[in-house]
Design a protein around this motif. Structure first.
Motif, short mmCIF file in Angstrom:
data_model
loop_
_atom_site.label_atom_id
_atom_site.label_comp_id
_atom_site.label_asym_id
_atom_site.label_seq_id
_atom_site.Cartn_x
_atom_site.Cartn_y
_atom_site.Cartn_z
N ASP A 106 40.49 38.79 25.88
CA ASP A 106 41.07 37.85 26.43
C ASP A 106 40.35 36.70 27.51
O ASP A 106 38.84 36.41 27.88
N THR A 107 40.61 35.33 27.80
CA THR A 107 39.91 34.60 28.33
C THR A 107 39.90 34.87 30.49
O THR A 107 40.78 36.13 30.20
N VAL A 108 38.95 34.84 30.93
CA VAL A 108 38.71 35.82 32.33
C VAL A 108 39.61 35.63 33.06
O VAL A 108 40.07 36.88 33.35
N LYS A 109 40.92 34.26 32.87
CA LYS A 109 41.84 34.51 33.78
C LYS A 109 42.81 35.34 33.58
O LYS A 109 43.46 35.32 33.90
N GLN A 110 42.96 35.54 31.94
CA GLN A 110 44.60 36.29 31.21
C GLN A 110 44.19 37.77 31.60
O GLN A 110 44.68 38.47 31.31
N LEU A 111 42.65 38.00 31.34
CA LEU A 111 42.61 39.28 32.16
C LEU A 111 42.60 39.64 33.23
O LEU A 111 43.37 40.78 33.37
N MET A 112 42.10 38.41 34.13
CA MET A 112 42.48 39.15 35.66
C MET A 112 44.08 39.15 35.93
O MET A 112 44.46 40.15 36.38
N ILE A 113 44.85 38.19 35.26
CA ILE A 113 46.18 38.32 35.84
C ILE A 113 46.80 39.22 34.75
O ILE A 113 47.24 40.42 35.35
N SER A 114 46.01 40.51 34.02
CA SER A 114 46.94 41.98 33.22
C SER A 114 46.13 42.97 33.87
O SER A 114 47.08 43.76 34.40
N ILE A 115 44.79 42.75 34.54
CA ILE A 115 44.47 42.97 35.53
C ILE A 115 45.37 43.43 36.81
O ILE A 115 45.97 44.63 37.09
N LEU A 116 45.36 42.24 37.31
CA LEU A 116 46.71 42.31 38.49
C LEU A 116 48.13 42.85 38.47
O LEU A 116 48.50 43.49 39.13
N LYS A 117 48.76 42.89 37.19
CA LYS A 117 49.54 43.16 36.38
C LYS A 117 49.61 44.57 36.74
O LYS A 117 50.83 45.66 37.29
N LEU A 198 38.39 49.27 45.07
CA LEU A 198 38.56 48.58 43.70
C LEU A 198 39.00 47.98 43.28
O LEU A 198 38.44 47.44 42.76
N LEU A 199 40.08 47.02 43.82
CA LEU A 199 39.89 45.47 43.84
C LEU A 199 40.19 44.81 44.31
O LEU A 199 40.61 43.61 44.45
N LYS A 200 39.46 44.48 45.22
CA LYS A 200 39.29 43.67 46.60
C LYS A 200 38.06 42.54 45.60
O LYS A 200 38.55 41.13 45.43
N ARG A 201 37.01 42.79 44.65
CA ARG A 201 36.18 41.88 44.15
C ARG A 201 37.11 41.36 42.74
O ARG A 201 37.19 39.62 43.42
N LEU A 202 38.17 42.06 42.40
CA LEU A 202 38.27 40.98 41.10
C LEU A 202 39.55 40.51 42.02
O LEU A 202 39.14 39.35 41.11
N TYR A 203 40.56 40.74 43.12
CA TYR A 203 41.75 40.01 43.78
C TYR A 203 40.66 38.63 43.92
O TYR A 203 41.26 37.45 44.06
N ASN A 204 39.49 38.88 45.11
CA ASN A 204 38.99 37.50 45.70
C ASN A 204 38.50 36.26 44.75
O ASN A 204 38.97 35.42 44.53
N ASN A 205 38.18 37.23 43.04
CA ASN A 205 38.00 36.05 41.91
C ASN A 205 38.50 36.10 41.33
O ASN A 205 39.06 34.35 40.94
N TYR A 206 39.91 36.16 41.40
CA TYR A 206 41.37 36.02 40.64
C TYR A 206 41.85 34.80 41.16
O TYR A 206 41.91 33.34 41.25
N LYS A 207 41.78 34.90 43.25
CA LYS A 207 41.53 34.03 44.23
C LYS A 207 41.14 32.35 44.09
O LYS A 207 41.91 31.14 44.22
N GLU A 208 39.40 33.02 43.68
CA GLU A 208 38.78 32.03 43.20
C GLU A 208 38.81 30.78 41.97
O GLU A 208 39.00 29.69 41.98
N THR B 72 34.82 40.92 35.54
CA THR B 72 36.09 41.28 36.56
C THR B 72 36.35 42.83 36.36
O THR B 72 36.37 43.63 36.98
N LEU B 73 35.51 43.24 35.18
CA LEU B 73 35.91 44.62 35.22
C LEU B 73 34.90 45.77 35.73
O LEU B 73 34.92 46.73 35.90
#
Lengths: 214, 164
Positions: A106-117, A198-208, B72-73
């Protein structure tokens, strides 16, 4: 020359300076375990369910059932447990489904959305667990209060010594409440730390990314 | 047992491994972490390989999975050591290319890049790889216009470090 062009040239010059990884090494890597966060979320949630199940099986001895009987909880508690396990299995299924939905192409953004789900599911799971713990506390306390002979003895001796039964009720309930809050608070803290880390970095990147793409 | 699919994958990856090395170079600061991330990207590529139908180039696909993994991963094993200056010493430099002033500038630039956040690093990476805005927007999942705006900002940020 533009500074960034110098950088680009250097980048290209160094393109072949990396220590090459052989095919044999790549084969070896294919069979190593992944340490992706999605997998961690899945593993932790399963481990958690196993942990709580083991605890409840180990503590369920004769004494436990006797106590349940004195508190008149022996019919209602197994039903609650059954419902609880059904819900947990449902959650595990959701975690697994989310895990399968996550796709690295997926695109980076879509992947993040799936993980945030997945994170959302985890959050619901946490809220469910906390509510369940709080509810169980209140249930056990109220039944203990109504049926435990020791509590009744205590109340009797308290009134005999000239104490007001209202004060007694107040104290008991205050203690129950504080214990329940502290217990739920500790579990909440544990979840926050676990999934927060576990999710701090992912969340920060998603916000960015969202900040860029308003 | 090595299946033919596995063989095909490994030989394609071996051939294109520089892409992954370059991602690791931007997202890690030491050799151990580099290897670790390389391995995780390899695993993710292999896991996603059944979905790779050959309708895009292996490289295009590797860029995407590689960045996805890095941003991400991937879970860093150790605590992030982002503040440590970028160590370019393990990349060999040819003698004749050596130019003191330029070398200083490069050191500053790589240092500045290592301070950028993960998304900005991805933009710098795609810029250095000469990707156009269509591909950048398709990789990151943001609009072309926004990719362009952000890219200019990051470039400005880097230039400012050299000319304060």
């Amino acid at each position: 020359m533009d500074e960034l062009e110098i950088l680009k040239r250097d980048w290209k010059n160094k393109e072949h300076s990396f220590k090459r990884i052989s095919e044999k090494e790549i084969y070896a890597m294919l069979h190593k375990r992944s340490s992706s966060i999605v997998k961690w979320i899945l593993v932790i949630s399963i481990a958690e369910v196993l942990f709580w199940t083991t605890i409840s099986i180990l503590t369920a001895d004769d004494d436990y059932f006797k106590t349940l009987k004195t508190y008149h909880l022996n019919t209602i508690l197994p039903i609650i447990s059954a419902v609880n396990y059904a819900v947990l299995i449902g959650f595990i299924y959701l975690f697994y489904k989310n895990y399968r939905m996550i796709n690295a192409i997926d695109t980076v953004k879509q992947l993040m959305i799936s993980i945030l789900k997945t994170r959302k599911t985890v959050q619901y799971y946490v809220w469910y667990n906390l509510a369940m713990v709080f509810f169980s506390f209140i249930l056990v306390f109220s039944f203990q209060f109504m049926y435990d002979p020791k509590i009744n003895e205590l109340l009797d001796s308290f009134s005999q010594n000239g104490g007001n039964s209202k004060t007694f009720y107040f104290f008991i309930f205050a203690i129950y409440f504080v214990v329940a809050i502290v217990f739920v608070g500790l579990i909440w803290l544990f979840y926050r730390l676990l999934y927060g880390i576990l999710l701090k970095r992912l969340y920060n990147n998603y916000k960015e990314l969202k900040k860029i793409d308003l | 047992m090595k299946s033919s699919e596995e063989k095909e994958f490994v030989s394609q990856l071996e051939e294109n491994q520089n892409i992954i090395h370059k991602i690791c170079r931007l997202y890690t600061t030491d050799e151990d972490a580099h290897k670790d991330l390389f391995q995780e990207i390899t695993i993710q590529l292999w896991k996603a390989y059944p979905n790779f139908r050959g309708d895009s180039k292996f490289t295009t696909w590797a860029y995407r999975v590689g960045l996805n993994t890095a941003i991400t991963l991937y879970r860093k094993k150790k605590k992030a050591i982002d503040t440590i200056e970028f160590d370019g010493s393990y990349h060999k430099v040819k003698q004749e290319d050596y130019n003191f002033e330029e070398e200083e500038q490069l050191k500053l630039l790589y240092g500045a890049i290592s301070e950028l956040n993960d998304i900005e690093k991805a933009l710098v990476f795609l810029y250095l790889e000469d990707k156009d805005y269509t591909e950048i927007s398709e990789t990151l999942g943001i609009s072309e216009v926004n990719a362009r705006v952000k890219m200019n900002r990051v470039k400005g940020k880097l230039k400012k470090i050299l000319n304060p």
